[in-house]
Design a protein around this motif. Structure first.
Motif, PDB file in Angstrom:
ATOM      1  N   TYR A   1       0.846  -1.296   0.028  1.00  0.00           N
ATOM      2  CA  TYR A   1      -0.004   0.127   0.140  1.00  0.00           C
ATOM      3  C   TYR A   1       0.798   1.338  -0.100  1.00  0.00           C
ATOM      4  O   TYR A   1       1.764   1.299   0.672  1.00  0.00           O
ATOM      5  CB  TYR A   1      -1.066   0.060   1.027  1.00  0.00           C
ATOM      6  CG  TYR A   1      -1.437   1.349   1.486  1.00  0.00           C
ATOM      7  CD1 TYR A   1      -2.614   1.700   0.537  1.00  0.00           C
ATOM      8  CD2 TYR A   1      -1.306   2.224   2.501  1.00  0.00           C
ATOM      9  CE1 TYR A   1      -3.191   3.025   0.814  1.00  0.00           C
ATOM     10  CE2 TYR A   1      -1.950   3.207   2.854  1.00  0.00           C
ATOM     11  CZ  TYR A   1      -2.934   3.640   1.805  1.00  0.00           C
ATOM     12  OH  TYR A   1      -3.540   4.952   2.163  1.00  0.00           O
ATOM     13  N   GLU A   2       0.833   2.003  -1.002  1.00  0.00           N
ATOM     14  CA  GLU A   2       1.269   3.223  -1.021  1.00  0.00           C
ATOM     15  C   GLU A   2       0.266   4.514  -1.232  1.00  0.00           C
ATOM     16  O   GLU A   2      -0.615   4.441  -2.077  1.00  0.00           O
ATOM     17  CB  GLU A   2       2.374   3.459  -2.213  1.00  0.00           C
ATOM     18  CG  GLU A   2       3.614   2.265  -1.950  1.00  0.00           C
ATOM     19  CD  GLU A   2       4.573   2.371  -3.071  1.00  0.00           C
ATOM     20  OE1 GLU A   2       4.371   3.461  -3.894  1.00  0.00           O
ATOM     21  OE2 GLU A   2       5.692   1.647  -2.802  1.00  0.00           O
ATOM     22  N   PHE A   3       0.538   5.472  -0.258  1.00  0.00           N
ATOM     23  CA  PHE A   3      -0.686   6.409  -0.207  1.00  0.00           C
ATOM     24  C   PHE A   3      -0.778   7.328  -1.324  1.00  0.00           C
ATOM     25  O   PHE A   3      -1.641   7.700  -1.934  1.00  0.00           O
ATOM     26  CB  PHE A   3      -0.563   7.232   0.944  1.00  0.00           C
ATOM     27  CG  PHE A   3      -1.678   8.067   1.330  1.00  0.00           C
ATOM     28  CD1 PHE A   3      -1.328   9.512   0.872  1.00  0.00           C
ATOM     29  CD2 PHE A   3      -2.784   7.950   1.854  1.00  0.00           C
ATOM     30  CE1 PHE A   3      -2.333  10.592   1.302  1.00  0.00           C
ATOM     31  CE2 PHE A   3      -3.976   8.778   1.932  1.00  0.00           C
ATOM     32  CZ  PHE A   3      -3.644  10.219   1.618  1.00  0.00           C
TER      33      PHE A   3
ATOM     34  N   LEU B   1       5.856  11.424   4.378  1.00  0.00           N
ATOM     35  CA  LEU B   1       7.061  11.590   3.654  1.00  0.00           C
ATOM     36  C   LEU B   1       8.166  10.176   3.835  1.00  0.00           C
ATOM     37  O   LEU B   1       8.961  10.205   3.018  1.00  0.00           O
ATOM     38  CB  LEU B   1       7.587  12.778   3.905  1.00  0.00           C
ATOM     39  CG  LEU B   1       7.003  14.215   3.492  1.00  0.00           C
ATOM     40  CD1 LEU B   1       7.960  15.217   4.089  1.00  0.00           C
ATOM     41  CD2 LEU B   1       6.778  14.252   2.013  1.00  0.00           C
ATOM     42  N   LYS B   2       7.766   9.392   4.706  1.00  0.00           N
ATOM     43  CA  LYS B   2       8.391   8.079   4.741  1.00  0.00           C
ATOM     44  C   LYS B   2       8.404   7.130   3.674  1.00  0.00           C
ATOM     45  O   LYS B   2       9.218   6.431   3.256  1.00  0.00           O
ATOM     46  CB  LYS B   2       8.074   7.256   6.101  1.00  0.00           C
ATOM     47  CG  LYS B   2       8.349   7.997   7.420  1.00  0.00           C
ATOM     48  CD  LYS B   2       7.787   7.108   8.593  1.00  0.00           C
ATOM     49  CE  LYS B   2       8.084   7.654   9.919  1.00  0.00           C
ATOM     50  NZ  LYS B   2       7.680   6.820  10.989  1.00  0.00           N
TER      51      LYS B   2
ATOM     52  N   LYS C   1      10.714   4.495  -0.552  1.00  0.00           N
ATOM     53  CA  LYS C   1      10.260   3.191  -1.389  1.00  0.00           C
ATOM     54  C   LYS C   1      10.114   3.376  -2.880  1.00  0.00           C
ATOM     55  O   LYS C   1       9.905   2.503  -3.666  1.00  0.00           O
ATOM     56  CB  LYS C   1       8.757   2.981  -0.880  1.00  0.00           C
ATOM     57  CG  LYS C   1       8.713   2.496   0.687  1.00  0.00           C
ATOM     58  CD  LYS C   1       7.308   2.003   0.964  1.00  0.00           C
ATOM     59  CE  LYS C   1       7.400   1.572   2.533  1.00  0.00           C
ATOM     60  NZ  LYS C   1       6.039   1.069   3.011  1.00  0.00           N
ATOM     61  N   TYR C   2      10.263   4.826  -3.159  1.00  0.00           N
ATOM     62  CA  TYR C   2       9.970   5.235  -4.583  1.00  0.00           C
ATOM     63  C   TYR C   2      11.297   4.990  -5.317  1.00  0.00           C
ATOM     64  O   TYR C   2      12.517   5.235  -4.960  1.00  0.00           O
ATOM     65  CB  TYR C   2       9.646   6.931  -4.798  1.00  0.00           C
ATOM     66  CG  TYR C   2       8.130   7.010  -4.289  1.00  0.00           C
ATOM     67  CD1 TYR C   2       7.021   6.113  -4.343  1.00  0.00           C
ATOM     68  CD2 TYR C   2       8.152   8.055  -3.529  1.00  0.00           C
ATOM     69  CE1 TYR C   2       5.984   6.286  -3.952  1.00  0.00           C
ATOM     70  CE2 TYR C   2       6.814   8.393  -2.853  1.00  0.00           C
ATOM     71  CZ  TYR C   2       5.737   7.403  -3.138  1.00  0.00           C
ATOM     72  OH  TYR C   2       4.622   7.700  -2.639  1.00  0.00           O
TER      73      TYR C   2
ATOM     74  N   GLU D   1      14.580  11.051   8.669  1.00  0.00           N
ATOM     75  CA  GLU D   1      15.166   9.697   8.680  1.00  0.00           C
ATOM     76  C   GLU D   1      15.264   9.291   7.363  1.00  0.00           C
ATOM     77  O   GLU D   1      15.527   8.173   7.279  1.00  0.00           O
ATOM     78  CB  GLU D   1      14.260   9.037   9.260  1.00  0.00           C
ATOM     79  CG  GLU D   1      14.388   9.557  10.938  1.00  0.00           C
ATOM     80  CD  GLU D   1      13.558   8.844  12.007  1.00  0.00           C
ATOM     81  OE1 GLU D   1      13.073   7.587  11.280  1.00  0.00           O
ATOM     82  OE2 GLU D   1      13.470   9.026  13.049  1.00  0.00           O
ATOM     83  N   LEU D   2      15.167  10.091   6.349  1.00  0.00           N
ATOM     84  CA  LEU D   2      15.090   9.426   4.670  1.00  0.00           C
ATOM     85  C   LEU D   2      16.378   9.067   4.345  1.00  0.00           C
ATOM     86  O   LEU D   2      17.386   9.808   4.563  1.00  0.00           O
ATOM     87  CB  LEU D   2      14.665  10.573   3.881  1.00  0.00           C
ATOM     88  CG  LEU D   2      13.240  10.973   3.687  1.00  0.00           C
ATOM     89  CD1 LEU D   2      12.706  12.047   2.948  1.00  0.00           C
ATOM     90  CD2 LEU D   2      12.241   9.866   3.364  1.00  0.00           C
ATOM     91  N   GLU D   3      16.554   7.957   3.736  1.00  0.00           N
ATOM     92  CA  GLU D   3      17.838   7.495   3.589  1.00  0.00           C
ATOM     93  C   GLU D   3      18.387   7.745   2.155  1.00  0.00           C
ATOM     94  O   GLU D   3      19.362   7.804   1.887  1.00  0.00           O
ATOM     95  CB  GLU D   3      17.894   5.893   3.521  1.00  0.00           C
ATOM     96  CG  GLU D   3      17.660   5.169   4.896  1.00  0.00           C
ATOM     97  CD  GLU D   3      17.443   3.605   4.775  1.00  0.00           C
ATOM     98  OE1 GLU D   3      17.578   3.227   3.759  1.00  0.00           O
ATOM     99  OE2 GLU D   3      17.166   3.075   5.878  1.00  0.00           O
TER     100      GLU D   3
END
Length: 513
Positions: A355-357, A379-380, A384-385, A404-406
């Motif tokens: 699931y991606e919003f 924004l987490k 995943k993109y 915390e975005l990698e």
């Protein structure tokens, strides 16, 4: 108890109940009930004395009955305007008679109130606090207000509901205007007669609101402890709910009254007993403070298992299902087995459902809303993109919110490269223009180059950031590449640190410090 701990105990999305004090806090042109009636009386009489005469008739034990005062003032106001057709209030008379031609009978008094409060100006000193209030909306289920002005729905971007619309509503993402609104003067509730009709006809609406009170935390903003609206709500609730039951105790724990106390920075929530005539004393939670920033901060930081936005989506789909028609619905745990055209309500576990919003495109379209709300949870998804090197994507502002975005460094490099390619070697052919309107109206700049002219204006600091922000917020088609280019340049200029400015300056050969 500190407000932080109080809010952390919420297990459901809070509902705000907003009163006059909020408009008084944030707007230049707002009134108390007394102040509004006094102002209108003075406009038709040129003195306060007429209003004092009316007011003196409806006082009991130091309390004034403003609904009765409003009723008498309405009669006088309507009579004065009727006898002065083309005088100072000609436009009000024009509206009244145009309505009557259509069989719509709305008093001149209410038409005037609607026009008086239809536009507002926000206090400059409260801009920062309002920015923090916007961050709260991602965690708010709905808002109930007795205010006529449109300030709260404009800030929250929730759907406005008046009168019987409330019965057909989606409770999440709605503003319940229970006393009417400037956009519909015929439904404004202000006089004794209005309140009688309200009490007779709005039983079902009260029942729907009662459901919200039972299942959600309720935060009262803009009221004081003795307000008749607060007491009326408590009276309604505890007419249906036995005050000595666990359910009643749960409701009491969820109630919070924020009472204004000028200059106070108090963050503590305390118990307060309200003496209700005909009822036993009712205890609620209260915080008396002027530190609304502290309250907004903790409401914005509230983290619940399901977001309010997701619930709004589910309720919208369920409403469509109830409505019937040709909607094809699949309730499944296997998303891969579904057809593209089907409406999906996926129920299952994280192991069976991906699931991606929002897509990256939707994140860019909703960029300013996400920034306004400081929506770090949403924004987490960025990690995943798979954002390609040829994509325009505004990471700088997002990375300020979600720390915390990698993928932040990689995406910054992509954004820097894209902007660099856009401006490297570009001739500054519109350097005489300092605003967007002039660029768009300049026939010497071809349509295909206007966007680049705006980009260069931003980069060279000729076009102010607040100007480009307003332009982007109102941009007609946010799916276009032109929008994304401008958004990335704006995002970079607004949020990039000095180190990244140096990097881009070297890449592009343009001084961006």
């Amino acid at each position: 108890m500190h407000i932080r701990e109080f809010v952390k105990n919420f297990t459901n999305h809070p509902v705000l109940f907003v009163g006059t004090g909020i408009s008084l806090r944030y707007l230049e042109n707002s009134f108390t009930w007394d102040g509004l009636l006094s102002y209108i009386s003075n406009k038709i009489k040129g003195t306060d004395e007429f209003y004092y005469d009316i007011k003196s008739k409806y006082e009991k034990d130091g309390t004034f009955d403003y609904s009765k005062i409003a009723k008498e003032l309405e009669n006088e106001f309507n009579e004065v305007l009727k006898n002065d057709r083309d005088g100072e209030f000609k436009d009000i008379n024009d509206v009244f008679y145009e309505n009557m031609k259509c069989g719509i009978n709305i008093s001149r008094f209410k038409v005037y109130i609607s026009q008086l409060l239809s536009s507002y100006k926000i206090k400059e000193s409260k801009q920062i606090e309002i920015s923090e209030l916007k961050k709260v909306r991602k965690n708010i289920g709905s808002v109930i207000t007795t205010n006529y002005d449109s300030f709260i729905e404009d800030i929250f971007e929730f759907k406005q509901l008046i009168g019987n619309e409330i019965l057909l509503s989606n409770p999440y993402g709605s503003v319940y205007k229970i006393h009417g609104c400037v956009e519909n003067p015929g439904k404004i509730i202000i006089t004794e007669d209005d309140y009688k009709v309200f009490d007779e006809k709005y039983e079902l609406i009260r029942a729907q609101l009662l459901s919200l009170f039972i299942h959600n935390p309720i935060i009262f903003l803009g009221y004081n402890i003795g307000d008749i609206n607060i007491k009326g709500i408590l009276r309604t609730i505890f007419t249906y709910i036995n005050p000595n039951t666990p359910e009643a105790e749960k409701i009491r724990r969820n109630f919070l009254l924020v009472e204004y106390d000028e200059g106070s920075q108090n963050p503590e929530v305390t118990d307060h007993d309200i003496d209700m005539s005909g009822f036993s004393t009712i205890r609620i939670n209260k915080i008396k403070t002027d530190n609304f920033l502290e309250i907004y901060k903790h409401l914005a930081d509230l983290s619940l298992p399901v977001s309010a936005m997701d619930i709004r989506k589910v309720q919208t789909i369920v409403k469509e299902i109830y409505a019937g028609g040709n909607i094809e619905v699949s309730i499944t745990e296997d998303i891969d087995a579904l057809k593209n055209g089907e409406k999906i309500l996926a129920i299952g576990s994280l192991k069976t459902i991906n699931y991606e919003f929002q897509t990256t495109s939707e994140l860019m379209e909703n960029y300013f809303k996400i920034i306004d709300e400081s929506n770090h949870q949403l924004l987490k998804l960025i990690d995943k993109y798979r954002i390609q090197k040829n994509q325009y994507f505004p990471i700088y502002g997002f990375s300020k919110i979600q720390l915390e975005l990698e993928s932040t460094r990689t995406l910054k490099d992509i954004q820097n490269e894209k902007i660099s390619n856009l401006i490297r070697g570009a001739t500054d052919f519109a350097e005489e223009h300092t605003n967007i309107k002039d660029i768009l109206q300049d026939d010497n700049i071809s349509q295909s180059r206007k966007n680049l002219a705006i980009v260069l204006g931003i980069v060279k600091d000729r076009i102010q950031l607040n100007t480009i922000e307003n332009y982007l917020r109102e941009y007609p088609d946010k799916k276009t590449t032109d929008y994304r280019k401008l958004l990335c340049v704006y995002d970079y200029k607004k949020y990039a640190e000095e180190d990244d400015r140096l990097v881009l300056s070297k890449l592009s050969g343009v001084n961006l410090s």
